[in-house]
Design a protein around this motif. Structure first.
Motif, PDB file in Angstrom:
ATOM      1  N   ALA A   2       0.841  -1.199   0.000  1.00 36.03           N
ATOM      2  CA  ALA A   2       0.000   0.000   0.000  1.00 36.03           C
ATOM      3  C   ALA A   2       0.872   1.242   0.000  1.00 36.03           C
ATOM      4  N   ARG A   3       0.421   2.235  -0.717  1.00 37.69           N
ATOM      5  CA  ARG A   3       1.147   3.502  -0.793  1.00 37.69           C
ATOM      6  C   ARG A   3       0.208   4.636  -0.418  1.00 37.69           C
ATOM      7  N   ARG A   4       0.787   5.667   0.161  1.00 38.49           N
ATOM      8  CA  ARG A   4      -0.012   6.841   0.472  1.00 38.49           C
ATOM      9  C   ARG A   4      -0.144   7.686  -0.786  1.00 38.49           C
ATOM     10  N   PRO A   5      -1.278   8.333  -0.945  1.00 46.74           N
ATOM     11  CA  PRO A   5      -1.434   9.219  -2.097  1.00 46.74           C
ATOM     12  C   PRO A   5      -0.434  10.383  -2.011  1.00 46.74           C
ATOM     13  N   PRO A   6      -0.005  10.915  -3.155  1.00 45.12           N
ATOM     14  CA  PRO A   6       0.973  12.004  -3.147  1.00 45.12           C
ATOM     15  C   PRO A   6       0.546  13.227  -2.332  1.00 45.12           C
ATOM     16  N   GLY A   7      -0.729  13.524  -2.295  1.00 45.12           N
ATOM     17  CA  GLY A   7      -1.215  14.672  -1.518  1.00 45.12           C
ATOM     18  C   GLY A   7      -0.934  14.516  -0.032  1.00 45.12           C
ATOM     19  N   ARG A  10       2.827  15.141   0.535  1.00 49.32           N
ATOM     20  CA  ARG A  10       3.205  16.548   0.430  1.00 49.32           C
ATOM     21  C   ARG A  10       2.747  17.384   1.613  1.00 49.32           C
ATOM     22  N   VAL A  11       1.731  16.947   2.332  1.00 49.64           N
ATOM     23  CA  VAL A  11       1.229  17.711   3.479  1.00 49.64           C
ATOM     24  C   VAL A  11       2.321  17.876   4.526  1.00 49.64           C
ATOM     25  N   ASN A  12       3.152  16.865   4.716  1.00 50.18           N
ATOM     26  CA  ASN A  12       4.173  16.904   5.763  1.00 50.18           C
ATOM     27  C   ASN A  12       5.491  17.528   5.317  1.00 50.18           C
ATOM     28  N   LEU A  13       5.626  17.864   4.051  1.00 52.75           N
ATOM     29  CA  LEU A  13       6.852  18.473   3.569  1.00 52.75           C
ATOM     30  C   LEU A  13       6.861  19.957   3.898  1.00 52.75           C
ATOM     31  N   PRO A  14       8.064  20.537   4.122  1.00 54.82           N
ATOM     32  CA  PRO A  14       8.115  21.984   4.378  1.00 54.82           C
ATOM     33  C   PRO A  14       7.677  22.758   3.152  1.00 54.82           C
ATOM     34  N   ARG A  15       7.018  23.870   3.392  1.00 55.11           N
ATOM     35  CA  ARG A  15       6.517  24.706   2.304  1.00 55.11           C
ATOM     36  C   ARG A  15       7.644  25.492   1.686  1.00 55.11           C
ATOM     37  N   ARG A  16       7.662  25.579   0.384  1.00 57.68           N
ATOM     38  CA  ARG A  16       8.610  26.437  -0.308  1.00 57.68           C
ATOM     39  C   ARG A  16       7.998  27.814  -0.458  1.00 57.68           C
ATOM     40  N   LEU A  17       8.851  28.806  -0.389  1.00 57.53           N
ATOM     41  CA  LEU A  17       8.374  30.167  -0.606  1.00 57.53           C
ATOM     42  C   LEU A  17       8.218  30.413  -2.099  1.00 57.53           C
ATOM     43  N   ARG A  18       7.152  31.064  -2.460  1.00 57.72           N
ATOM     44  CA  ARG A  18       6.920  31.412  -3.856  1.00 57.72           C
ATOM     45  C   ARG A  18       7.778  32.615  -4.230  1.00 57.72           C
ATOM     46  N   PRO A  19       7.997  32.832  -5.521  1.00 58.76           N
ATOM     47  CA  PRO A  19       8.754  34.022  -5.925  1.00 58.76           C
ATOM     48  C   PRO A  19       8.094  35.289  -5.384  1.00 58.76           C
ATOM     49  N   GLY A  20       8.903  36.147  -4.806  1.00 61.81           N
ATOM     50  CA  GLY A  20       8.379  37.373  -4.208  1.00 61.81           C
ATOM     51  C   GLY A  20       8.040  37.214  -2.740  1.00 61.81           C
ATOM     52  N   GLN A  21       8.098  35.978  -2.227  1.00 57.34           N
ATOM     53  CA  GLN A  21       7.788  35.737  -0.823  1.00 57.34           C
ATOM     54  C   GLN A  21       9.048  35.505   0.003  1.00 57.34           C
ATOM     55  N   GLY A  22      10.209  35.816  -0.537  1.00 59.22           N
ATOM     56  CA  GLY A  22      11.457  35.569   0.163  1.00 59.22           C
ATOM     57  C   GLY A  22      11.543  36.356   1.458  1.00 59.22           C
ATOM     58  N   ARG A  23      12.303  35.843   2.365  1.00 61.64           N
ATOM     59  CA  ARG A  23      12.490  36.521   3.642  1.00 61.64           C
ATOM     60  C   ARG A  23      13.531  37.617   3.498  1.00 61.64           C
ATOM     61  N   THR A  24      13.350  38.686   4.233  1.00 59.22           N
ATOM     62  CA  THR A  24      14.353  39.727   4.295  1.00 59.22           C
ATOM     63  C   THR A  24      15.405  39.263   5.291  1.00 59.22           C
ATOM     64  N   ILE A  25      16.657  39.292   4.885  1.00 59.84           N
ATOM     65  CA  ILE A  25      17.709  38.783   5.752  1.00 59.84           C
ATOM     66  C   ILE A  25      18.399  39.912   6.488  1.00 59.84           C
ATOM     67  N   VAL A  26      18.987  39.570   7.610  1.00 57.74           N
ATOM     68  CA  VAL A  26      19.810  40.495   8.371  1.00 57.74           C
ATOM     69  C   VAL A  26      21.220  40.321   7.842  1.00 57.74           C
ATOM     70  N   SER A  27      21.729  41.312   7.135  1.00 58.56           N
ATOM     71  CA  SER A  27      23.062  41.154   6.546  1.00 58.56           C
ATOM     72  C   SER A  27      24.103  41.199   7.659  1.00 58.56           C
ATOM     73  N   GLY A  28      25.085  40.320   7.538  1.00 56.51           N
ATOM     74  CA  GLY A  28      26.152  40.265   8.520  1.00 56.51           C
ATOM     75  C   GLY A  28      26.038  39.117   9.492  1.00 56.51           C
ATOM     76  N   VAL A  29      24.982  38.305   9.372  1.00 60.23           N
ATOM     77  CA  VAL A  29      24.864  37.125  10.236  1.00 60.23           C
ATOM     78  C   VAL A  29      24.930  35.874   9.372  1.00 60.23           C
ATOM     79  N   SER A  30      25.307  34.774   9.989  1.00 58.46           N
ATOM     80  CA  SER A  30      25.438  33.517   9.259  1.00 58.46           C
ATOM     81  C   SER A  30      24.070  32.964   8.885  1.00 58.46           C
TER      82      SER A  30
END
Length: 139
Positions: A2-7, A10-30
């Motif tokens: 038995a296999r789980r359906p792809p949906g 995917r529910v348990n996978l981390p969400r990817r950010l869409r283009p334009g949804q990127g996080r603003t970073i603090v420059s100078g930190v790792s």
């Protein structure tokens, strides 16, 4: 087998950010510290709050001397829109307390020179309320 359906997979996978949804970073930190900051923002603040606070605190500190004696952020006065707890140094203090030690150390490395410059350009206000934060007791 038995296999789980792809949906369901995917529910348990981390969400990817869409283009334009990127996080603003603090420059100078790792990247690791940036990840810790993002987790802290998701839990306690809003996205890009710390990067914005660093930029605004830097702008206040490096700005004209007359702007140091006037509160940098007054907001619009509407509590729901501009809560009083959004002073950039207050947000940074909250992050420095709430981040794990390694992330806090890296952020403090960015904020400490700004604090030192602020202290060198201002004096202690002897009439200020002692219960206020240190940056509000200077003029």
């Amino acid at each position: 087998m038995a296999r789980r359906p792809p949906g369901q997979v995917r529910v348990n996978l981390p969400r990817r950010l869409r283009p334009g949804q990127g996080r603003t970073i603090v420059s100078g930190v790792s990247a690791r510290a940036q990840s810790e900051i993002a987790k802290f923002e998701d839990a306690c603040l809003w996205p890009a709050a710390i990067a914005d606070a660093v930029m605004r605190w830097s702008g206040t500190v490096h700005g004209p001397a007359r702007s140091l004696t006037v509160p940098e952020f007054r907001g619009c006065g509407v509590e729901a829109c501009c809560p009083p707890d959004t002073h950039p140094r207050k947000l940074l203090a909250q992050a420095l307390r709430g981040l794990p030690p390694s992330g806090s150390r890296e952020l403090r490395r960015l904020v400490q020179p700004l604090d030192d410059l602020y202290c060198s350009r201002t004096i202690v206000d002897s009439y200020a309320d002692p219960s206020d934060a240190w940056w509000l007791r200077r003029c």
